[in-house]
Design a protein around this motif. Structure first.
Motif, PDB file in Angstrom:
ATOM      1  N   ILE A 300       1.091 -17.215  -5.557  1.00  0.00           N
ATOM      2  CA  ILE A 300       2.667 -17.136  -4.804  1.00  0.00           C
ATOM      3  C   ILE A 300       3.424 -15.363  -5.388  1.00  0.00           C
ATOM      4  O   ILE A 300       3.568 -15.333  -3.720  1.00  0.00           O
ATOM      5  CB  ILE A 300       3.577 -17.926  -5.362  1.00  0.00           C
ATOM      6  N   MET A 301       3.612 -15.174  -6.842  1.00  0.00           N
ATOM      7  CA  MET A 301       4.060 -13.736  -6.801  1.00  0.00           C
ATOM      8  C   MET A 301       3.268 -12.775  -6.523  1.00  0.00           C
ATOM      9  O   MET A 301       4.203 -11.833  -5.624  1.00  0.00           O
ATOM     10  CB  MET A 301       4.687 -13.949  -8.630  1.00  0.00           C
ATOM     11  N   LEU A 302       2.508 -13.139  -6.225  1.00  0.00           N
ATOM     12  CA  LEU A 302       1.854 -11.642  -5.354  1.00  0.00           C
ATOM     13  C   LEU A 302       1.422 -11.873  -4.047  1.00  0.00           C
ATOM     14  O   LEU A 302       1.469 -10.403  -3.648  1.00  0.00           O
ATOM     15  CB  LEU A 302      -0.455 -12.020  -5.866  1.00  0.00           C
ATOM     16  N   HIS A 303       1.534 -12.639  -3.757  1.00  0.00           N
ATOM     17  CA  HIS A 303       1.945 -13.372  -1.642  1.00  0.00           C
ATOM     18  C   HIS A 303       3.017 -12.791  -2.078  1.00  0.00           C
ATOM     19  O   HIS A 303       3.158 -11.543  -0.505  1.00  0.00           O
ATOM     20  CB  HIS A 303       1.806 -14.601  -1.496  1.00  0.00           C
ATOM     21  N   TYR A 304       3.777 -12.150  -2.269  1.00  0.00           N
ATOM     22  CA  TYR A 304       5.847 -11.745  -2.412  1.00  0.00           C
ATOM     23  C   TYR A 304       5.468 -10.175  -2.937  1.00  0.00           C
ATOM     24  O   TYR A 304       6.255  -9.803  -1.913  1.00  0.00           O
ATOM     25  CB  TYR A 304       6.880 -13.108  -2.925  1.00  0.00           C
ATOM     26  N   MET A 305       4.736  -9.952  -3.540  1.00  0.00           N
ATOM     27  CA  MET A 305       4.621  -8.654  -4.310  1.00  0.00           C
ATOM     28  C   MET A 305       4.206  -7.728  -2.772  1.00  0.00           C
ATOM     29  O   MET A 305       4.201  -6.699  -3.094  1.00  0.00           O
ATOM     30  CB  MET A 305       4.039  -8.500  -5.158  1.00  0.00           C
ATOM     31  N   GLY A 306       3.223  -8.522  -2.024  1.00  0.00           N
ATOM     32  CA  GLY A 306       2.418  -7.944  -1.545  1.00  0.00           C
ATOM     33  C   GLY A 306       3.273  -7.388   0.355  1.00  0.00           C
ATOM     34  O   GLY A 306       2.798  -6.365   0.338  1.00  0.00           O
ATOM     35  N   TYR A 307       4.259  -7.944   0.431  1.00  0.00           N
ATOM     36  CA  TYR A 307       5.100  -7.533   1.359  1.00  0.00           C
ATOM     37  C   TYR A 307       5.720  -5.817   1.158  1.00  0.00           C
ATOM     38  O   TYR A 307       4.841  -5.107   1.653  1.00  0.00           O
ATOM     39  CB  TYR A 307       5.772  -8.600   1.911  1.00  0.00           C
ATOM     40  N   PRO A 308       6.183  -5.292  -0.287  1.00  0.00           N
ATOM     41  CA  PRO A 308       6.170  -4.112  -0.607  1.00  0.00           C
ATOM     42  C   PRO A 308       5.066  -3.766  -0.918  1.00  0.00           C
ATOM     43  O   PRO A 308       5.531  -2.167   0.089  1.00  0.00           O
ATOM     44  CB  PRO A 308       7.694  -4.665  -1.245  1.00  0.00           C
ATOM     45  N   VAL A 309       4.299  -3.236  -0.690  1.00  0.00           N
ATOM     46  CA  VAL A 309       3.454  -2.540  -1.147  1.00  0.00           C
ATOM     47  C   VAL A 309       2.246  -2.350   0.465  1.00  0.00           C
ATOM     48  O   VAL A 309       1.986  -1.599   0.799  1.00  0.00           O
ATOM     49  CB  VAL A 309       1.994  -3.782  -1.817  1.00  0.00           C
ATOM     50  N   LEU A 310       2.664  -3.212   0.845  1.00  0.00           N
ATOM     51  CA  LEU A 310       2.139  -2.866   2.486  1.00  0.00           C
ATOM     52  C   LEU A 310       3.335  -1.884   3.196  1.00  0.00           C
ATOM     53  O   LEU A 310       2.687  -1.262   3.733  1.00  0.00           O
ATOM     54  CB  LEU A 310       1.717  -4.104   3.030  1.00  0.00           C
ATOM     55  N   VAL A 311       4.478  -2.281   3.095  1.00  0.00           N
ATOM     56  CA  VAL A 311       5.601  -1.887   3.211  1.00  0.00           C
ATOM     57  C   VAL A 311       5.820  -0.171   2.899  1.00  0.00           C
ATOM     58  O   VAL A 311       6.137   0.805   3.882  1.00  0.00           O
ATOM     59  CB  VAL A 311       7.020  -2.655   3.236  1.00  0.00           C
ATOM     60  N   SER A 312       4.940  -0.028   1.951  1.00  0.00           N
ATOM     61  CA  SER A 312       5.182   1.542   1.219  1.00  0.00           C
ATOM     62  C   SER A 312       3.496   1.774   1.339  1.00  0.00           C
ATOM     63  O   SER A 312       4.430   2.827   1.956  1.00  0.00           O
ATOM     64  CB  SER A 312       5.255   0.664  -0.411  1.00  0.00           C
ATOM     65  N   MET A 313       2.683   1.508   1.790  1.00  0.00           N
ATOM     66  CA  MET A 313       1.626   2.041   2.547  1.00  0.00           C
ATOM     67  C   MET A 313       1.893   2.494   3.867  1.00  0.00           C
ATOM     68  O   MET A 313       1.162   3.947   4.130  1.00  0.00           O
ATOM     69  CB  MET A 313       0.809   0.681   2.034  1.00  0.00           C
ATOM     70  N   ILE A 314       2.109   1.742   4.920  1.00  0.00           N
ATOM     71  CA  ILE A 314       2.470   1.871   5.711  1.00  0.00           C
ATOM     72  C   ILE A 314       3.256   3.047   5.969  1.00  0.00           C
ATOM     73  O   ILE A 314       3.304   4.175   7.031  1.00  0.00           O
ATOM     74  CB  ILE A 314       3.078   0.743   6.411  1.00  0.00           C
ATOM     75  N   GLY A 315       4.783   2.890   5.395  1.00  0.00           N
ATOM     76  CA  GLY A 315       5.908   4.259   5.236  1.00  0.00           C
ATOM     77  C   GLY A 315       5.585   5.403   4.479  1.00  0.00           C
ATOM     78  O   GLY A 315       5.461   6.577   5.275  1.00  0.00           O
ATOM     79  N   SER A 316       4.227   5.567   3.591  1.00  0.00           N
ATOM     80  CA  SER A 316       4.191   6.261   3.223  1.00  0.00           C
ATOM     81  C   SER A 316       3.164   6.942   3.931  1.00  0.00           C
ATOM     82  O   SER A 316       3.118   8.751   4.380  1.00  0.00           O
ATOM     83  CB  SER A 316       3.872   6.194   2.018  1.00  0.00           C
ATOM     84  N   ILE A 317       2.645   6.354   4.749  1.00  0.00           N
ATOM     85  CA  ILE A 317       1.581   6.971   5.659  1.00  0.00           C
ATOM     86  C   ILE A 317       2.151   7.841   6.784  1.00  0.00           C
ATOM     87  O   ILE A 317       1.799   8.954   7.066  1.00  0.00           O
ATOM     88  CB  ILE A 317       0.220   6.731   5.866  1.00  0.00           C
ATOM     89  N   LEU A 318       2.574   7.138   7.132  1.00  0.00           N
ATOM     90  CA  LEU A 318       3.997   7.072   8.380  1.00  0.00           C
ATOM     91  C   LEU A 318       5.064   8.829   8.001  1.00  0.00           C
ATOM     92  O   LEU A 318       4.452   9.382   8.750  1.00  0.00           O
ATOM     93  CB  LEU A 318       4.548   6.463   9.069  1.00  0.00           C
ATOM     94  N   GLY A 319       5.203   8.470   7.277  1.00  0.00           N
ATOM     95  CA  GLY A 319       5.721   9.969   6.524  1.00  0.00           C
ATOM     96  C   GLY A 319       4.991  11.456   6.610  1.00  0.00           C
ATOM     97  O   GLY A 319       5.454  12.330   6.679  1.00  0.00           O
ATOM     98  N   PHE A 320       4.065  10.968   5.742  1.00  0.00           N
ATOM     99  CA  PHE A 320       2.636  12.371   5.822  1.00  0.00           C
ATOM    100  C   PHE A 320       2.741  12.386   6.845  1.00  0.00           C
ATOM    101  O   PHE A 320       2.404  14.219   7.027  1.00  0.00           O
ATOM    102  CB  PHE A 320       1.477  11.378   4.598  1.00  0.00           C
ATOM    103  N   VAL A 321       2.316  11.446   8.485  1.00  0.00           N
ATOM    104  CA  VAL A 321       2.050  12.083   9.443  1.00  0.00           C
ATOM    105  C   VAL A 321       2.592  12.539  10.397  1.00  0.00           C
ATOM    106  O   VAL A 321       2.506  13.802  10.556  1.00  0.00           O
ATOM    107  CB  VAL A 321       1.606  11.004   9.944  1.00  0.00           C
ATOM    108  N   ILE A 322       4.142  12.226   9.933  1.00  0.00           N
ATOM    109  CA  ILE A 322       5.288  13.094  10.606  1.00  0.00           C
ATOM    110  C   ILE A 322       5.088  14.891  10.157  1.00  0.00           C
ATOM    111  O   ILE A 322       5.563  15.780  10.230  1.00  0.00           O
ATOM    112  CB  ILE A 322       6.019  12.154  10.863  1.00  0.00           C
ATOM    113  N   ALA A 323       5.465  14.443   8.589  1.00  0.00           N
ATOM    114  CA  ALA A 323       5.422  15.530   8.259  1.00  0.00           C
ATOM    115  C   ALA A 323       4.448  16.656   8.802  1.00  0.00           C
ATOM    116  O   ALA A 323       5.028  17.876   8.494  1.00  0.00           O
ATOM    117  CB  ALA A 323       5.135  15.447   6.718  1.00  0.00           C
ATOM    118  N   ASN A 324       3.714  16.678   8.975  1.00  0.00           N
ATOM    119  CA  ASN A 324       2.324  16.954   8.733  1.00  0.00           C
ATOM    120  C   ASN A 324       1.887  17.831  10.876  1.00  0.00           C
ATOM    121  O   ASN A 324       2.083  19.003  10.628  1.00  0.00           O
ATOM    122  CB  ASN A 324       0.670  16.077   9.118  1.00  0.00           C
TER     123      ASN A 324
END
Length: 776
Positions: A300-324
């Motif tokens: 259950i804990m890992l399930h909820y932790m998956g939300y910020p991890v998924l957000v962080s991965m998508i957001g970081s990759i998006l920021g990286f692409v826009i910076a490029n």
């Protein structure tokens, strides 16, 4: 797998909130990747460029020195390589204008300050030159063309054998004006035609690794005097305009690459922490159901932790692409405008996406753990039950006689909800406070940048500034008619000394009556230049804790002054945003035992019609090195804005995105938590527009509270950022104007209104039956 499907369903159920989270993370990743890339690439490139083309460690000037004497100096301990050359200033007429060219001879075996050939070849014959490629482009000059160069009232025709850039001209002037300033290199065979004989007037020194340059300079000066050579002066590479400017830029960029991403990451962390905590708390019933179905606590804990991890991965990759796509093209174009750096490229490292991803994921995971551990410890039955209602005490406003009864029912609902959920209201306000602080800081920084540019014209009120070549004295300066006022300036390179620390600076000497240069204190009030002390830049005063009335120590670094030190009394602290200098009068400098020798002249014309004539007069004087007018000052101000505005405009846009993300996310969670309450109002027949107004009014009250709290915090944060970005060589205004604060506050309310409008559909979609029966 089922928990992953639930995670996807949760995201789809609140897609707006998920997008807001992603944008918040993307902003930090964008600035981190962009600024770190710019700072690291420019630093690595310049270090390699200076080493590859062997930038001279020391340049020594003579009236004239023979080739044999240069070879003799090469035997001094500490010298790895020495080269002589002949340098002169010339003019190149084009259309109705005239440009200045610094022309150097180039040795046959050139190992110091070697040029980068862009097109063509090195000059090998008499009257051949390689020309500054940027200058050639500005004047449409190609390889093989002939140009007419003027010097000492005579003209010489040169053939352009090639186009080049040189490591000693990484930056030619403050605004990289390629049209009016350039450089060129000629073959040594041309020296007799220019100088009337074969000799040099400069030597370039490549020092041995780790050898002290100051000691080496003293040795060269002593031996030159012993051999009765016509020694004039010397300058180390650290004191050259080009080298000092690019290193100042690298230093400032490194600061920005640390400060701005850090501020954004902290804001992201706060928003993510608050939102994830509220999200888990609002899903306690779902946690109970999962426990009842046999799902382990860890899962259950890992399930909820998956939300910020998924957000962080998508957001970081998006920021990286826009910076490029956005940041890299900008800094490439910006570097091309700011410096002559051939073949420099900026490319994002894939590793730059990792820090923002790890940072945001860590805070998201931490918030999930802190918020979820209490619920996880409960058994299934406890978790599925709603939290018992809180006891409600009378509000302070209810105790005021006659006031509570006069309030509308909707206002009572809002106040009671805030009073019942003080912790939640406070948590919501924290996110809005952070957003308001960021908005005020972003707008304040951009306004400060504009103020830096504006001060250039506020300080300088002359029509022309004339800089004379080295060795020119006041009695040699020819002055024309048509001048209303004129004042001499003398600029000395100095070292400011305080508590064993030394800092390079400049001391400018001019008459007390010089009203063509204005000085201001930190409040914008004019301050005078007086005869019994020195005026100190605020940037130095702040860094070294100098106050009015102190006595400071300076050391003159010009060789002819033999490292003379002087104690000077501080009369005033002057606010100088760009190119700060110490100022005193000729009377005061003479009292220190130094004979002044003016190097510049500032001129005020009788009328605007006289300016072209005055400029033409000075252009004919071969002793004049450079001439600047009001248009040059305006171009300098525009250049400052153009070079720096992109980052701060992006900072403002990012502040808006972060603010929107925080307000929307927190408002969305607030609404989710109050589903049953809102459904009850709908069942009781409360009109939809009144329910919307109820929610919106509460959000506006929270925003108002947040803005009030944010004001003192913003003043502190803005002052902190400006102090970090400022240095002794650059001062950033640290005062927030009321108009800046007003604009930021208005924008905070506009964003709140926009979020409220976007959340209207959520109110309409509330399922009354689902919400009301959830308690049973």
């Amino acid at each position: 797998m089922k928990l992953f499907i639930k995670l996807i369903r949760d995201i789809r159920h609140s897609i707006g909130q998920f997008v807001a989270f992603v944008l918040v993370i993307a902003v930090g990743a964008f600035f981190y990747a962009g600024l770190v890339t710019y700072s690291d690439n420019l630093s690595a490139y310049s270090e390699d460029y200076f080493k590859k083309h062997n930038l001279s460690d020391l340049t020594v000037y003579y009236d004239q020195i023979s080739k044999n004497d240069v070879a003799g100096l090469g035997k001094i301990e500490g010298i790895k390589k020495i080269e002589g050359r002949y340098t002169f200033d010339a003019t190149h007429a084009f259309g109705s204008g005239k440009a200045s060219l610094n022309i150097h001879s180039i040795p046959v075996q050139n190992d110091i300050n070697t040029p980068t050939i862009i097109e063509g070849k090195l000059p090998t014959k008499k009257n051949e030159i390689i020309l500054d490629s940027h200058y050639a482009a500005a004047h449409q000059i190609d390889v093989g063309d002939q140009i007419l160069i003027g010097m000492d009232e005579r003209n010489i025709t040169f053939t352009v054998s090639g186009l080049a850039e040189n490591v000693e001209y990484v930056k030619k002037n403050d605004i990289q004006d390629h049209k009016n300033d350039g450089f060129a290199y000629m073959a040594e065979e041309t020296i007799p035609e220019i100088a009337g004989g074969f000799f040099y007037n400069e030597t370039m020194i490549d020092a041995k690794e780790g050898y002290n340059i100051d000691s080496l300079g003293k040795s060269i000066e002593e031996q030159s005097k012993q051999k009765q050579l016509a020694y004039v002066s010397q300058v180390s590479k650290e004191r050259t305009f080009s080298y000092s400017k690019i290193n100042e830029t690298i230093y400032n960029n490194k600061l920005m690459s640390k400060v701005i991403p850090f501020v954004l990451f902290v804001i992201e962390a706060i928003i993510l922490f608050l939102a994830m905590s509220r999200m888990i708390d609002s899903q306690r019933k779902q946690v109970g159901i999962m426990k009842a179905l046999g799902v382990k606590n860890r899962a259950i804990m890992l399930h909820y932790m998956g939300y910020p991890v998924l957000v962080s991965m998508i957001g970081s990759i998006l920021g990286f692409v826009i910076a490029n796509l956005v940041f890299v093209p900008f800094v490439t174009a910006s570097s091309a405008r700011s410096y002559s750096v051939p073949d420099i490229t900026f490319s994002l490292s894939v590793y730059s996406v990792i820090p923002p991803m790890l940072f945001s994921s860590a805070f998201g995971i931490l918030s999930c753990y802190v918020s979820g551990r209490a619920i996880i410890r409960e058994n299934a039955a406890q978790a599925m039950r709603p939290k018992p209602p809180k006891s409600m005490k009378k509000l302070f406003i209810e105790r005021v006689p006659g006031l509570w009864s006069r309030l509308p029912y909707s206002t009572k609902l809002i106040l009671r909800n805030i009073g019942l959920n003080k912790q939640k209201a406070l948590a919501s306000s924290v996110g809005v406070v952070v957003s308001a602080v960021l908005l005020i800081t972003a707008f304040g920084t951009q306004t400060a940048l504009i103020k830096v540019a504006d001060q250039i014209e506020e300080v300088h009120h002359y029509d022309l500034r004339v800089d004379y070549s080295m060795g020119t004295t006041a009695d040699q300066m020819k002055l024309p008619t048509g001048m209303k006022n004129s004042y001499f300036l003398t600029t000395y390179p100095i070292e400011f000394i305080k508590d064993g620390q030394k800092e390079n600076a400049a001391l400018v000497v001019t008459e007390k009556e010089n009203h063509l240069i204005h000085f201001f204190d930190e409040y914008g009030k004019r301050i005078p230049l007086e005869k019994h002390g020195v005026l100190v830049p605020k940037s130095y005063a702040d860094k070294y804790d100098v106050v009015i009335g102190d006595t400071i120590q300076i050391q003159f670094t010009a060789p002819e002054l033999e490292q003379k030190t002087a104690a000077m009394k501080v009369l005033h602290i002057s606010t100088q945003y760009s190119n700060p200098s110490f100022y005193c009068t000729p009377e005061y400098i003479k009292s220190l035992g130094i004979n002044e020798s003016p190097t510049s002249l500032v001129v005020e014309a009788k009328s605007s019609e006289d300016i072209p004539g005055l400029r033409h007069f000075f252009e004919q004087d071969h002793r004049v090195d450079t001439i600047a007018d009001k248009n040059d000052l305006k171009r300098s101000a525009e250049y400052i804005l153009k070079q720096n505005s992109f980052i701060f405009i992006m900072f403002i846009i990012s502040a808006v995105i972060l603010s929107f993300g925080a307000i929307y996310t927190i408002s969305s969670i607030n609404m989710y938590e109050r589903n049953r309450e809102l459904a009850t109002l709908k069942v009781l027949g409360y009109p939809k527009h009144k329910i919307n107004r109820l929610i919106f009014s509460e959000n506006f009250i929270l925003t108002t509270f947040a803005v009030i709290v944010a004001l003192p915090i913003s003043l502190y944060v803005f002052e902190l950022i400006t102090s970090v970005l400022s240095s002794s060589h650059q001062q950033i205004p640290d005062q927030l104007h009321i108009s800046v604060i007003s604009v930021a506050i208005i924008l905070a309310y506009v964003l709140t209104l926009l979020c409220n409008l976007l959340l209207r559909n959520k109110v309409a979609k509330i399922n009354m039956i689902e919400s009301l029966k959830s308690i049973e």
